[in-house]
Scaffold this active site. Structure first.
Site, short mmCIF file in Angstrom:
data_model
loop_
_atom_site.label_atom_id
_atom_site.label_comp_id
_atom_site.label_asym_id
_atom_site.label_seq_id
_atom_site.Cartn_x
_atom_site.Cartn_y
_atom_site.Cartn_z
N ARG A 75 45.11 45.57 44.67
CA ARG A 75 44.60 44.30 45.17
C ARG A 75 43.79 43.59 44.09
O ARG A 75 43.98 42.41 43.82
CB ARG A 75 43.74 44.53 46.41
CG ARG A 75 43.10 43.26 46.96
CD ARG A 75 41.59 43.32 46.71
NE ARG A 75 40.96 42.12 47.25
CZ ARG A 75 40.09 41.40 46.56
NH1 ARG A 75 39.73 41.75 45.36
NH2 ARG A 75 39.55 40.34 47.09
N HIS A 80 42.65 39.40 40.57
CA HIS A 80 41.85 39.04 39.40
C HIS A 80 42.65 39.03 38.09
O HIS A 80 42.26 38.34 37.15
CB HIS A 80 40.65 39.98 39.26
CG HIS A 80 39.75 39.92 40.44
ND1 HIS A 80 39.00 38.81 40.75
CD2 HIS A 80 39.48 40.84 41.41
CE1 HIS A 80 38.31 39.03 41.85
NE2 HIS A 80 38.58 40.26 42.28
#
Length: 111
Positions: A75, A80
Protein backbone atom coordinates in the site's frame (compact mmCIF):
# COMPACT_ATOMS: atom_id res chain seq x y z
CA UNK A 1 -14.08 -10.99 16.46
CA UNK A 2 -14.71 -7.32 17.11
CA UNK A 3 -17.26 -5.70 14.78
CA UNK A 4 -14.69 -3.18 13.56
CA UNK A 5 -12.36 -6.02 12.56
CA UNK A 6 -15.18 -7.53 10.53
CA UNK A 7 -15.64 -4.23 8.72
CA UNK A 8 -11.98 -4.14 7.67
CA UNK A 9 -12.09 -7.78 6.56
CA UNK A 10 -15.18 -6.96 4.52
CA UNK A 11 -13.44 -3.92 2.97
CA UNK A 12 -10.53 -6.15 1.93
CA UNK A 13 -12.93 -8.68 0.45
CA UNK A 14 -14.75 -5.95 -1.49
CA UNK A 15 -11.47 -4.68 -2.96
CA UNK A 16 -10.41 -8.20 -3.94
CA UNK A 17 -13.80 -8.77 -5.57
CA UNK A 18 -13.43 -5.47 -7.43
CA UNK A 19 -9.97 -6.45 -8.69
CA UNK A 20 -11.36 -9.76 -9.94
CA UNK A 21 -14.26 -7.93 -11.58
CA UNK A 22 -11.88 -5.50 -13.30
CA UNK A 23 -9.78 -8.36 -14.62
CA UNK A 24 -12.89 -10.36 -15.59
CA UNK A 25 -10.76 -13.49 -16.14
CA UNK A 26 -9.98 -12.20 -19.65
CA UNK A 27 -6.85 -10.25 -18.96
CA UNK A 28 -3.31 -11.29 -19.48
CA UNK A 29 -0.22 -9.31 -18.58
CA UNK A 30 0.00 -7.52 -21.93
CA UNK A 31 -3.64 -6.45 -21.75
CA UNK A 32 -2.99 -5.22 -18.22
CA UNK A 33 0.00 -3.17 -19.39
CA UNK A 34 -1.98 -1.59 -22.22
CA UNK A 35 -4.84 -0.41 -20.01
CA UNK A 36 -3.80 2.53 -17.81
CA UNK A 37 -7.29 2.89 -16.34
CA UNK A 38 -7.27 -0.77 -15.28
CA UNK A 39 -3.81 -0.45 -13.72
CA UNK A 40 -4.78 2.67 -11.79
CA UNK A 41 -8.03 1.10 -10.59
CA UNK A 42 -6.21 -1.99 -9.35
CA UNK A 43 -3.55 0.13 -7.65
CA UNK A 44 -6.35 1.99 -5.83
CA UNK A 45 -7.86 -1.29 -4.63
CA UNK A 46 -4.43 -2.48 -3.45
CA UNK A 47 -4.15 0.77 -1.49
CA UNK A 48 -7.51 0.11 0.16
CA UNK A 49 -6.47 -3.45 1.00
CA UNK A 50 -3.26 -2.22 2.61
CA UNK A 51 -4.94 0.54 4.59
CA UNK A 52 -7.63 -1.85 5.82
CA UNK A 53 -4.94 -4.34 6.81
CA UNK A 54 -3.07 -1.65 8.75
CA UNK A 55 -6.20 -0.75 10.68
CA UNK A 56 -7.06 -4.42 11.21
CA UNK A 57 -3.65 -5.15 12.73
CA UNK A 58 -4.15 -2.34 15.24
CA UNK A 59 -7.26 -4.16 16.46
CA UNK A 60 -5.95 -7.74 16.22
CA UNK A 61 -2.20 -8.14 15.73
CA UNK A 62 -2.55 -11.94 15.84
CA UNK A 63 -5.00 -12.25 12.93
CA UNK A 64 -4.37 -15.30 10.75
CA UNK A 65 -3.37 -13.62 7.48
CA UNK A 66 -0.18 -14.39 5.58
CA UNK A 67 2.29 -11.54 5.33
CA UNK A 68 0.16 -8.68 6.69
CA UNK A 69 3.19 -6.39 6.88
CA UNK A 70 3.95 -7.03 3.20
CA UNK A 71 0.38 -6.04 2.34
CA UNK A 72 0.78 -2.76 4.23
CA UNK A 73 4.16 -2.14 2.60
CA UNK A 74 2.56 -2.67 -0.81
CA UNK A 75 0.00 0.00 0.00
CA UNK A 76 2.74 2.43 0.96
CA UNK A 77 4.70 1.65 -2.21
CA UNK A 78 1.67 2.15 -4.48
CA UNK A 79 0.56 5.34 -2.72
CA UNK A 80 3.87 7.04 -1.98
CA UNK A 81 6.09 5.52 -4.65
CA UNK A 82 3.57 5.82 -7.47
CA UNK A 83 6.37 6.70 -9.90
CA UNK A 84 8.24 3.51 -9.03
CA UNK A 85 5.39 1.01 -9.28
CA UNK A 86 6.59 -2.04 -11.18
CA UNK A 87 3.80 -3.59 -13.24
CA UNK A 88 5.54 -6.97 -13.27
CA UNK A 89 5.54 -7.07 -9.47
CA UNK A 90 1.91 -5.94 -9.28
CA UNK A 91 0.90 -8.59 -11.82
CA UNK A 92 2.66 -11.25 -9.73
CA UNK A 93 0.78 -10.07 -6.65
CA UNK A 94 -2.49 -10.22 -8.57
CA UNK A 95 -1.91 -13.73 -9.85
CA UNK A 96 -0.22 -15.32 -6.81
CA UNK A 97 -1.00 -13.41 -3.64
CA UNK A 98 -4.51 -12.04 -4.12
CA UNK A 99 -6.10 -15.53 -4.49
CA UNK A 100 -4.43 -16.64 -1.24
CA UNK A 101 -5.53 -13.48 0.57
CA UNK A 102 -9.07 -13.91 -0.74
CA UNK A 103 -9.22 -17.42 0.68
CA UNK A 104 -7.89 -16.29 4.06
CA UNK A 105 -10.31 -13.36 4.28
CA UNK A 106 -13.30 -15.50 3.35
CA UNK A 107 -12.35 -18.05 6.00
CA UNK A 108 -12.08 -15.34 8.65
CA UNK A 109 -15.41 -13.81 7.62
CA UNK A 110 -17.13 -17.21 7.75
CA UNK A 111 -15.96 -17.94 11.32
Amino acid sequence: MQPEAGKYLYDIKQSIDSINEYLDNNYDFNSYLENKLLRRGIERELGIIGESMSRLLKIDSEIKISNPRRIIDLRNWVIHGYDKVDDVIVWGILTRDIPVLKSEIEELLNN
